[in-house]
Design a protein around this motif. Structure first.
Motif, short mmCIF file in Angstrom:
data_model
loop_
_atom_site.label_atom_id
_atom_site.label_comp_id
_atom_site.label_asym_id
_atom_site.label_seq_id
_atom_site.Cartn_x
_atom_site.Cartn_y
_atom_site.Cartn_z
N GLU A 1 0.84 -1.20 0.00
CA GLU A 1 0.00 0.00 0.00
C GLU A 1 0.88 1.25 0.00
N ARG A 2 1.92 1.24 0.83
CA ARG A 2 2.83 2.40 0.87
C ARG A 2 3.54 2.58 -0.47
N ALA A 3 3.96 1.46 -1.09
CA ALA A 3 4.62 1.53 -2.39
C ALA A 3 3.68 2.09 -3.45
N LEU A 4 2.43 1.70 -3.40
CA LEU A 4 1.45 2.23 -4.35
C LEU A 4 1.23 3.72 -4.16
N ILE A 5 1.16 4.14 -2.93
CA ILE A 5 0.99 5.57 -2.64
C ILE A 5 2.19 6.36 -3.16
N GLU A 6 3.38 5.80 -3.00
CA GLU A 6 4.59 6.46 -3.51
C GLU A 6 4.58 6.53 -5.03
N LEU A 7 4.18 5.47 -5.71
CA LEU A 7 4.08 5.48 -7.17
C LEU A 7 3.06 6.52 -7.64
N GLU A 8 1.96 6.58 -6.93
CA GLU A 8 0.94 7.56 -7.29
C GLU A 8 1.49 8.98 -7.12
N ARG A 9 2.20 9.20 -6.02
CA ARG A 9 2.79 10.52 -5.75
C ARG A 9 3.76 10.90 -6.87
N GLN A 10 4.58 9.93 -7.30
CA GLN A 10 5.53 10.18 -8.38
C GLN A 10 4.81 10.51 -9.69
N ALA A 11 3.81 9.76 -10.02
CA ALA A 11 3.06 9.99 -11.26
C ALA A 11 2.39 11.36 -11.24
N VAL A 12 1.81 11.72 -10.12
CA VAL A 12 1.14 13.03 -10.00
C VAL A 12 2.17 14.16 -10.11
N ALA A 13 3.34 13.97 -9.49
CA ALA A 13 4.38 15.01 -9.56
C ALA A 13 4.84 15.22 -11.00
N VAL A 14 5.04 14.13 -11.73
CA VAL A 14 5.47 14.25 -13.14
C VAL A 14 4.35 14.88 -13.97
N ARG A 15 3.12 14.45 -13.75
CA ARG A 15 1.99 15.03 -14.48
C ARG A 15 1.88 16.53 -14.23
N ASP A 16 2.03 16.93 -12.97
CA ASP A 16 1.97 18.36 -12.64
C ASP A 16 3.10 19.13 -13.31
N ARG A 17 4.27 18.53 -13.32
CA ARG A 17 5.42 19.18 -13.96
C ARG A 17 5.17 19.36 -15.47
N ILE A 18 4.58 18.36 -16.10
CA ILE A 18 4.25 18.45 -17.53
C ILE A 18 3.25 19.58 -17.76
N GLN A 19 2.22 19.62 -16.93
CA GLN A 19 1.18 20.64 -17.10
C GLN A 19 1.72 22.05 -16.86
N GLN A 20 2.57 22.20 -15.88
CA GLN A 20 3.10 23.52 -15.55
C GLN A 20 4.11 24.03 -16.58
N ASN A 21 4.81 23.10 -17.23
CA ASN A 21 5.87 23.49 -18.15
C ASN A 21 5.50 23.32 -19.62
N GLN A 22 4.23 23.13 -19.90
CA GLN A 22 3.78 22.95 -21.28
C GLN A 22 4.23 24.16 -22.12
N GLY A 23 5.01 23.90 -23.14
CA GLY A 23 5.49 24.96 -24.03
C GLY A 23 6.69 25.73 -23.50
N LEU A 24 7.15 25.45 -22.29
CA LEU A 24 8.27 26.18 -21.69
C LEU A 24 9.58 25.42 -21.74
N ILE A 25 9.50 24.11 -21.94
CA ILE A 25 10.73 23.32 -21.98
C ILE A 25 10.84 22.65 -23.35
N PRO A 26 12.03 22.28 -23.74
CA PRO A 26 12.24 21.67 -25.06
C PRO A 26 11.41 20.39 -25.24
N ASP A 27 11.07 20.12 -26.49
CA ASP A 27 10.24 18.95 -26.81
C ASP A 27 10.87 17.65 -26.33
N GLN A 28 12.18 17.55 -26.45
CA GLN A 28 12.86 16.32 -26.05
C GLN A 28 12.68 16.08 -24.54
#
Length: 164
Positions: free
Chosen positions: A53-80
């Motif tokens: 359960e703790r491992a799943l919560i950590e994976l979810e936290r990681q996925a949400v952090a990456v998703r948020d980073r993508i959304q916040q930096n849309q068009g601001l960072i290089p395509d690669q």
């Protein structure tokens, strides 16, 4: 003739009353889930699956952090770099789903094992009450519209399960 009809009516009333005294209702699932064994089982399941359960919560936290980073930096960072973030998100999300489904399957399997192990004990408790109270019919509590508390044997079945 009037006396004979009254007599038949009285016989029906008294016989139905006597017969009704031999009807009971039982909440099978309620009895199983309210037993001490079920309480102990839930506690053991929590302990058994706590690390997953703790491992799943950590994976979810990681996925949400990456998703948020993508959304916040849309068009601001290089395509690669954005492509790398999408891959990172997809990997975390896929692992989260896979592990979550595996854990859910294991939990269902363990619950089924518990219910299978409890069935003979439940049957024994019900049989004991049927014999001791001279019960003719036991109805599923869920299938009844109304049942007086005096005919509900669920608490007594729980008590018998807790003694086993």
């Amino acid at each position: 003739m009037k006396i004979k009809g009254t007599l038949i009516l009285l016989m029906l009333v008294f016989s139905s009353q006597a017969f009704a005294d031999r009807f009971r209702v039982l909440g099978v699932q309620e009895a199983l889930l309210s037993s001490k064994a079920a309480e102990d089982f839930r506690a053991s399941m929590e302990r058994e699956f706590a690390a997953e359960e703790r491992a799943l919560i950590e994976l979810e936290r990681q996925a949400v952090a990456v998703r948020d980073r993508i959304q916040q930096n849309q068009g601001l960072i290089p395509d690669q770099e954005m492509e790398q973030l999408h891959l990172q998100f997809q990997k975390a999300f896929t692992e989260y789903q896979t592990r979550g489904e595996a854990m859910a399957e294991k939990q269902i399997e363990r619950e089924q094992e518990f219910l299978t192990s409890m069935r003979p004990k439940l049957d024994q408790a019900i049989r004991s009450l049927i014999e001791n109270e001279n019960i003719d019919v036991v109805f599923a509590k869920q299938a009844t519209v109304y049942a007086s508390g005096t005919i509900d044997i669920t608490p007594r079945v729980i008590e018998l399960l807790n003694r086993q």
